[in-house]
Design a protein around this motif. Sequence first.
Motif, PDB file in Angstrom:
ATOM      1  N   THR A 196       0.831  -1.200   0.000  1.00 23.81           N
ATOM      2  CA  THR A 196       0.000   0.000   0.000  1.00 23.81           C
ATOM      3  C   THR A 196       0.865   1.249   0.000  1.00 23.81           C
ATOM      4  O   THR A 196       1.920   1.272   0.631  1.00 23.81           O
ATOM      5  CB  THR A 196      -0.909   0.053   1.248  1.00 23.81           C
ATOM      6  N   GLU A 199       2.946   6.300  -3.137  1.00 23.53           N
ATOM      7  CA  GLU A 199       4.286   6.557  -3.680  1.00 23.53           C
ATOM      8  C   GLU A 199       4.865   5.358  -4.432  1.00 23.53           C
ATOM      9  O   GLU A 199       5.921   5.457  -5.029  1.00 23.53           O
ATOM     10  CB  GLU A 199       5.247   6.953  -2.532  1.00 23.53           C
ATOM     11  N   TYR A 213      10.266   2.688  -5.961  1.00 30.08           N
ATOM     12  CA  TYR A 213       9.866   1.348  -6.376  1.00 30.08           C
ATOM     13  C   TYR A 213       9.386   0.535  -5.176  1.00 30.08           C
ATOM     14  O   TYR A 213       9.942   0.639  -4.081  1.00 30.08           O
ATOM     15  CB  TYR A 213      11.026   0.621  -7.066  1.00 30.08           C
ATOM     16  N   ASP A 214       8.361  -0.235  -5.415  1.00 29.92           N
ATOM     17  CA  ASP A 214       7.821  -1.161  -4.415  1.00 29.92           C
ATOM     18  C   ASP A 214       8.810  -2.318  -4.247  1.00 29.92           C
ATOM     19  O   ASP A 214       9.064  -3.046  -5.192  1.00 29.92           O
ATOM     20  CB  ASP A 214       6.471  -1.671  -4.946  1.00 29.92           C
ATOM     21  N   SER A 215       9.375  -2.451  -3.063  1.00 35.37           N
ATOM     22  CA  SER A 215      10.241  -3.627  -2.826  1.00 35.37           C
ATOM     23  C   SER A 215       9.548  -4.652  -1.934  1.00 35.37           C
ATOM     24  O   SER A 215       9.845  -5.847  -2.011  1.00 35.37           O
ATOM     25  CB  SER A 215      11.591  -3.218  -2.217  1.00 35.37           C
ATOM     26  N   ASN A 216       8.608  -4.206  -1.096  1.00 38.26           N
ATOM     27  CA  ASN A 216       8.009  -5.155  -0.137  1.00 38.26           C
ATOM     28  C   ASN A 216       7.275  -6.309  -0.816  1.00 38.26           C
ATOM     29  O   ASN A 216       7.348  -7.449  -0.366  1.00 38.26           O
ATOM     30  CB  ASN A 216       7.026  -4.435   0.790  1.00 38.26           C
ATOM     31  N   SER A 260       1.494  -4.639   3.310  1.00 33.60           N
ATOM     32  CA  SER A 260       2.570  -3.873   3.938  1.00 33.60           C
ATOM     33  C   SER A 260       2.270  -2.407   3.778  1.00 33.60           C
ATOM     34  O   SER A 260       1.680  -1.983   2.781  1.00 33.60           O
ATOM     35  CB  SER A 260       3.932  -4.226   3.334  1.00 33.60           C
ATOM     36  N   GLY A 261       2.665  -1.656   4.800  1.00 34.34           N
ATOM     37  CA  GLY A 261       2.445  -0.208   4.811  1.00 34.34           C
ATOM     38  C   GLY A 261       1.091   0.148   5.375  1.00 34.34           C
ATOM     39  O   GLY A 261       0.204  -0.698   5.544  1.00 34.34           O
ATOM     40  N   VAL A 263       0.123   1.082   8.329  1.00 38.34           N
ATOM     41  CA  VAL A 263      -0.324   0.707   9.684  1.00 38.34           C
ATOM     42  C   VAL A 263       0.266   1.596  10.780  1.00 38.34           C
ATOM     43  O   VAL A 263       0.035   1.361  11.951  1.00 38.34           O
ATOM     44  CB  VAL A 263      -0.012  -0.771  10.021  1.00 38.34           C
ATOM     45  N   SER A 264       1.052   2.641  10.370  1.00 39.10           N
ATOM     46  CA  SER A 264       1.568   3.510  11.437  1.00 39.10           C
ATOM     47  C   SER A 264       0.556   4.630  11.693  1.00 39.10           C
ATOM     48  O   SER A 264      -0.611   4.500  11.347  1.00 39.10           O
ATOM     49  CB  SER A 264       2.977   4.004  11.110  1.00 39.10           C
ATOM     50  N   PRO A 313       4.519  -3.521   8.621  1.00 40.43           N
ATOM     51  CA  PRO A 313       4.867  -2.116   8.433  1.00 40.43           C
ATOM     52  C   PRO A 313       5.443  -1.880   7.026  1.00 40.43           C
ATOM     53  O   PRO A 313       5.913  -2.817   6.381  1.00 40.43           O
ATOM     54  CB  PRO A 313       5.918  -1.848   9.503  1.00 40.43           C
ATOM     55  N   GLY A 314       5.420  -0.625   6.600  1.00 42.71           N
ATOM     56  CA  GLY A 314       5.866  -0.318   5.238  1.00 42.71           C
ATOM     57  C   GLY A 314       7.365  -0.286   5.073  1.00 42.71           C
ATOM     58  O   GLY A 314       7.888  -0.638   4.012  1.00 42.71           O
TER      59      GLY A 314
END
Length: 424
Positions: A196, A199, A213-216, A260-261, A263-264, A313-314
Amino acid sequence: MYKPDMIPVEEALERILTTVHVLEPEVKPILDCTGQLLAADVVAGFDIPPHDNSAMDGFAVLAGDTSHASQKQPVYIDVIGEVAAGYTSSLKLTTGKAIRIMTGAPLPAGADAVVQFENTDETERKRDKKPLDKIGIMEPAARGLNVRLKGEDIRAGQVVLKKGSTLYPADIGVLASLGQAQAAVIRRPVISVLSTGDELCPAGQPLAPGQIYDSNTYTIAANIAMCGGIARITGIGKDTLPSLQEKIRQGLDADMLITSGGVSKGDYDVVKDVLAKMGTISFWTVRMKPGKPIAFGTLKAGGGRVIPHLGLPGNPVSSMTTFERFARPAILKMLGKTAYSRPTLLAAIDQDIANDDGRRVYARVHVSKTAGGWKASLTGPQGSGILTSMSAANGLAIVPEDCPLAKAGDKLTVQLLDNAEGIL
Ligand code: AMP
Ligand code: MG
């Protein structure tokens, strides 16, 4: 300082493990089963080997005929035939007779020993062009010499592989040697992977200003495969409720969803909000570093089905350490496994590691062997966005919650990672 809404690592893991369940069995070709757990005992339908056979290339004989054989005074025996692996001989051996035999060939009726070529005069006979209907035996053979007995490996009716055992290559071979082309194993979990963030841009596409770039998606999917699961990439969800809801819906047709991402506590961290709408949240902060913001709960998947959801987490390092600590055991449990821990060792750290807010710190280290024992070197800056600190690491050094400072030279428990292969 420690905040009471943060739950300890062990409690978080326990809540996850009580929610995920062992999956049902599937029957499939044995070569696709490596690493999976057997769902039923495997019972042998016949003996292996199925017949007495030769362990050597040589001559099948009656051991009693050879008792006076020696290099100087060979015993000469009539050769009445030959049998190779894959064939049977209808000849019956009687005293004074031999049958030339190859490794794996069934022992002819009457024979009780095999004399290997090296202990006969076959080579000289061939060289000197002597008739091969006789053979000189040059060493006494005891009964049973070079004979592999029917059933010496596996007996008919024996439980050869137990329900619940993991199939490694040797076990796959045992199944094949029993003639079984398929096996019943606990099926592999299918895990939806959703990243998520507005960016994020997928690898292979041009990057727009402000994007990364999305790495997760990739680290998580690769880790799922390492654990024995099947990753189903759902793609990238935007930081809006409708976009995320839609993406999450697409990911529900699976055994678990890992996001991922989001959740903060930032303004755009909407994963929690979506989860509250689509399911229930069990917890969303754990007393660990990196990885404090991590959500876990269940999602209504339609038709009365509920699936577990892990909201990692992201930050790339945080998502990997939380995957390691929580997603990996969950996947292993679904696969039917009962041991989730990694090998650990005690290693002296090469730098101070501060632990300023009472969480459990998982520091990225590279472990190596020195004359003085194991050494754990920090893999550079430990920021939770520095993914190369993870790719250079082969272990996670653990600083306990109640230790405010681990000093250089202190010995810490290091949990080894997959890429620690070969260090021992
Ligand atoms: P978030 O948890 O969404 O607040 O993200 C925390 C940090 O991780 C931000 O700097 C994000 O840009 C970054 N991040 C989130 N998701 C990913 C991802 N899939 N790949 C790489 N970085 C990410
Ligand atoms: Mg985000």
